[in-house]
Design an enzyme around this catalytic site. Structure first.
Site, PDB file in Angstrom:
ATOM      1  N   SER B  45       0.760  -1.114  -0.299  1.00 12.65           N
ATOM      2  CA  SER B  45      -0.117  -0.013  -0.404  1.00 12.65           C
ATOM      3  C   SER B  45       0.854   0.941   0.269  1.00 12.65           C
ATOM      4  O   SER B  45       1.651   1.678   0.682  1.00 12.65           O
ATOM      5  CB  SER B  45      -0.955  -0.215   1.314  1.00 12.65           C
ATOM      6  OG  SER B  45      -2.123   0.944   0.998  1.00 12.65           O
ATOM      7  N   GLU B  46       0.706   2.416  -0.771  1.00 15.14           N
ATOM      8  CA  GLU B  46       1.977   3.272  -1.501  1.00 15.14           C
ATOM      9  C   GLU B  46       1.607   4.185  -0.043  1.00 15.14           C
ATOM     10  O   GLU B  46       2.813   4.020   0.072  1.00 15.14           O
ATOM     11  CB  GLU B  46       1.515   3.997  -2.556  1.00 15.14           C
ATOM     12  CG  GLU B  46       0.227   4.633  -2.786  1.00 15.14           C
ATOM     13  CD  GLU B  46      -0.782   3.927  -3.150  1.00 15.14           C
ATOM     14  OE1 GLU B  46      -1.050   2.778  -2.774  1.00 15.14           O
ATOM     15  OE2 GLU B  46      -1.866   4.174  -3.336  1.00 15.14           O
ATOM     16  N   ASN B  47       0.956   4.040   1.026  1.00 10.71           N
ATOM     17  CA  ASN B  47       1.000   5.301   2.053  1.00 10.71           C
ATOM     18  C   ASN B  47       2.483   4.565   2.389  1.00 10.71           C
ATOM     19  O   ASN B  47       3.201   4.859   3.968  1.00 10.71           O
ATOM     20  CB  ASN B  47       0.074   5.382   3.427  1.00 10.71           C
ATOM     21  CG  ASN B  47      -0.462   4.151   3.912  1.00 10.71           C
ATOM     22  OD1 ASN B  47      -0.987   3.241   2.438  1.00 10.71           O
ATOM     23  ND2 ASN B  47      -1.360   3.935   4.731  1.00 10.71           N
ATOM     24  N   SER B  87       8.413   4.134  -0.842  1.00  9.96           N
ATOM     25  CA  SER B  87       7.375   3.769  -1.444  1.00  9.96           C
ATOM     26  C   SER B  87       7.206   4.219  -2.871  1.00  9.96           C
ATOM     27  O   SER B  87       7.356   3.069  -3.916  1.00  9.96           O
ATOM     28  CB  SER B  87       6.137   4.171  -0.740  1.00  9.96           C
ATOM     29  OG  SER B  87       4.720   3.288  -1.183  1.00  9.96           O
TER      30      SER B  87
END
Lengths: 233, 219
Positions: B45-47, B87
């Site tokens: 998840s890009e966070n 990320s």
């Protein structure tokens, strides 16, 4: 002897923030935001601010509080979908908004702190984001030139910090905080737990104290959850 | 015709052992519920998490642990947390093998629009532009038509673009479409859906082979 960066509280930490300044604020949604410093900015009533932050909070928390007070002139963000007041101010033209891809936003902050004035990325090529930006082909693929971002003050939130300004973040509350810490002329770190030097393992430090000018332990953290999602036990 | 879970279930069949996968908000998130037997994948998840697990049991939510949709999540054993620059180094650097995301429109040359309706709705692109500009394999999960019944599978996008020439495959409630050579190629029909229905719902150039198999959704 390590330098001492400790200030008493948010009031002391935010001294020198004035109208018209550019601020970076860490956090993704409401996760890892500097709650105590944002409350202090509301109290100070500084306005005409340019805020660089991935999101703009929600209507009544996070940066949404500054938006409600009309303290922000311009937002530089990647996603603003959870804030109706933000969308209203943007569509009506009251608020200037620069929407940029999330990865480009992160890298622009990192570049700002790392002394790299600009870089090429494929993100946004052929879209509105790429309009007016220099295009170059690398490895047969078009890339656009994105410039570094810096701020008068960067305000970040960490889990633990020591008096020398070394920071450790928790889970996904890390997000933009480390890059923004690097890119502020003055970087304020608010932490949940402030400890003496020697109490953090140097192997585990995420942000070295060199990037932090002021550190304080926040009074309290609400840590509001935007989308509480659970499964059945 | 498929529901949202059916679309997710069909996309899950595209997962391969060893993949790192980024799932967007909405239907794509559901893909994690249908990982085929014997396949190991890890969700990014890009966070800032690799090794994202299921939603937490009520009472164990951690406000510091969320996904890119701001939902509370858990971390699986072997997970890793990282900052936003790292990320997107994973994403831009092509270390993530598959990206699944939603769209408002997709065009026959693989353009995608999903972040803005001028004058009406501006949510922002979030990580979508970085993802579509770099991912090797992008699957769009969406409904074939909008609420007004108009096709979202178009000759050219009408909304501001998120990326150009990047979408490889589209899975809708009606069909699986592959995008190549400037056209949508009909690969599969959803159960109970006719080729005629798909043709009627598709505005872009559609290449229909003589035989179009029905999706096999049996595990």
């Amino acid at each position: 002897m390590a330098l001492n960066k400790v200030v008493a509280n948010a009031e002391e930490a935010c001294k020198g923030i004035t109208n018209g300044m550019t601020l970076m604020l860490g956090g993704f949604g409401l996760c890892g935001i500097p709650e105590n410093s944002i409350a202090q900015l509301v109290k100070l009533g500084v306005n005409d601010l340019t805020c660089i932050s991935n999101n703009a909070g929600v209507d009544d928390f996070g940066l949404g509080l500054l938006l409600q007070n009309k303290q922000i002139r311009k937002m530089i963000s990647s996603y603003v979908g959870e804030n109706e007041e933000f969308e209203r101010q943007m569509l009506s033209g009251e608020l200037e908004v620069d929407l940029i891809p999330q990865g480009s936003l992160a890298e622009r902050c990192r570049a700002g702190g790392a002394g790299i004035p600009a870089f090429f990325t494929p993100a946004g090529y052929g879209t509105e984001v790429g309009e007016g930006k220099e295009v170059r082909i690398f490895n047969g693929k078009p890339h656009i030139l994105e410039t570094a971002l810096t701020a008068d003050f960067a305000i970040v939130k960490a889990w633990k910090g020591d008096t020398a300004g070394n920071l450790i973040f928790k889970a996904t509350a890390r997000n933009f905080n480390p890059m923004m810490a690097m890119a502020g002329t003055i970087t304020i770190a608010e932490v949940e737990e402030l400890v003496p030097i020697g109490h953090l393992d140097p192997n585990q430090i995420h942000t070295p104290g060199i990037f932090v000018q002021r550190i304080f332990q926040g009074n309290s953290y609400e840590k509001r959850i935007e989308q509480r999602t659970v499964r059945k036990a | 015709m498929l529901d949202k879970n059916g679309i997710a279930r069909r996309i899950a069949q595209e997962l391969q052992d060893g993949y790192y996968v980024n799932l967007g908000i909405g239907i794509p998130t559901l893909v994690a519920n249908y990982i085929p037997q014997g396949i190991d994948v890890e969700f990014q998840s890009e966070n800032g998490i690799l090794g994202m697990g299921p939603f937490p049991v009520e009472g164990s939510e951690d406000p510091d642990l969320i996904n890119a949709g701001k939902q509370t999540i858990t971390a699986l054993p072997g997970a890793a947390y990282f900052d936003s620059a790292m990320s997107f180094a994973m994403i831009r650097g092509r270390h993530v093998q598959l990206t699944v995301l939603g769209a408002m429109e997709v065009s026959q040359n693989g353009d995608i629009a999903n972040w803005k309706i001028p004058g009406k709705m501006v949510k922002g692109m979030g990580g979508a532009m970085d993802l579509v500009a770099s991912a090797e394999n992008i699957i769009v999960a969406m409904m074939h038509t909008n609420k007004a019944g108009e096709s979202k599978i178009l000759p050219a996008c009408t909304l501001p673009l998120t990326g150009v020439g990047c979408v490889k495959k589209v899975v809708t409630e009606l069909a699986v479409l592959e995008i190549k050579d400037g056209a949508f190629h009909l690969l599969e029909r959803a159960p109970g859906v006719s080729v005629e229905q798909i043709i009627a719902a598709t505005a872009g150039k559609l290449v229909v082979p003589d035989v179009v198999p029905e999706m096999n959704l049996v595990d």
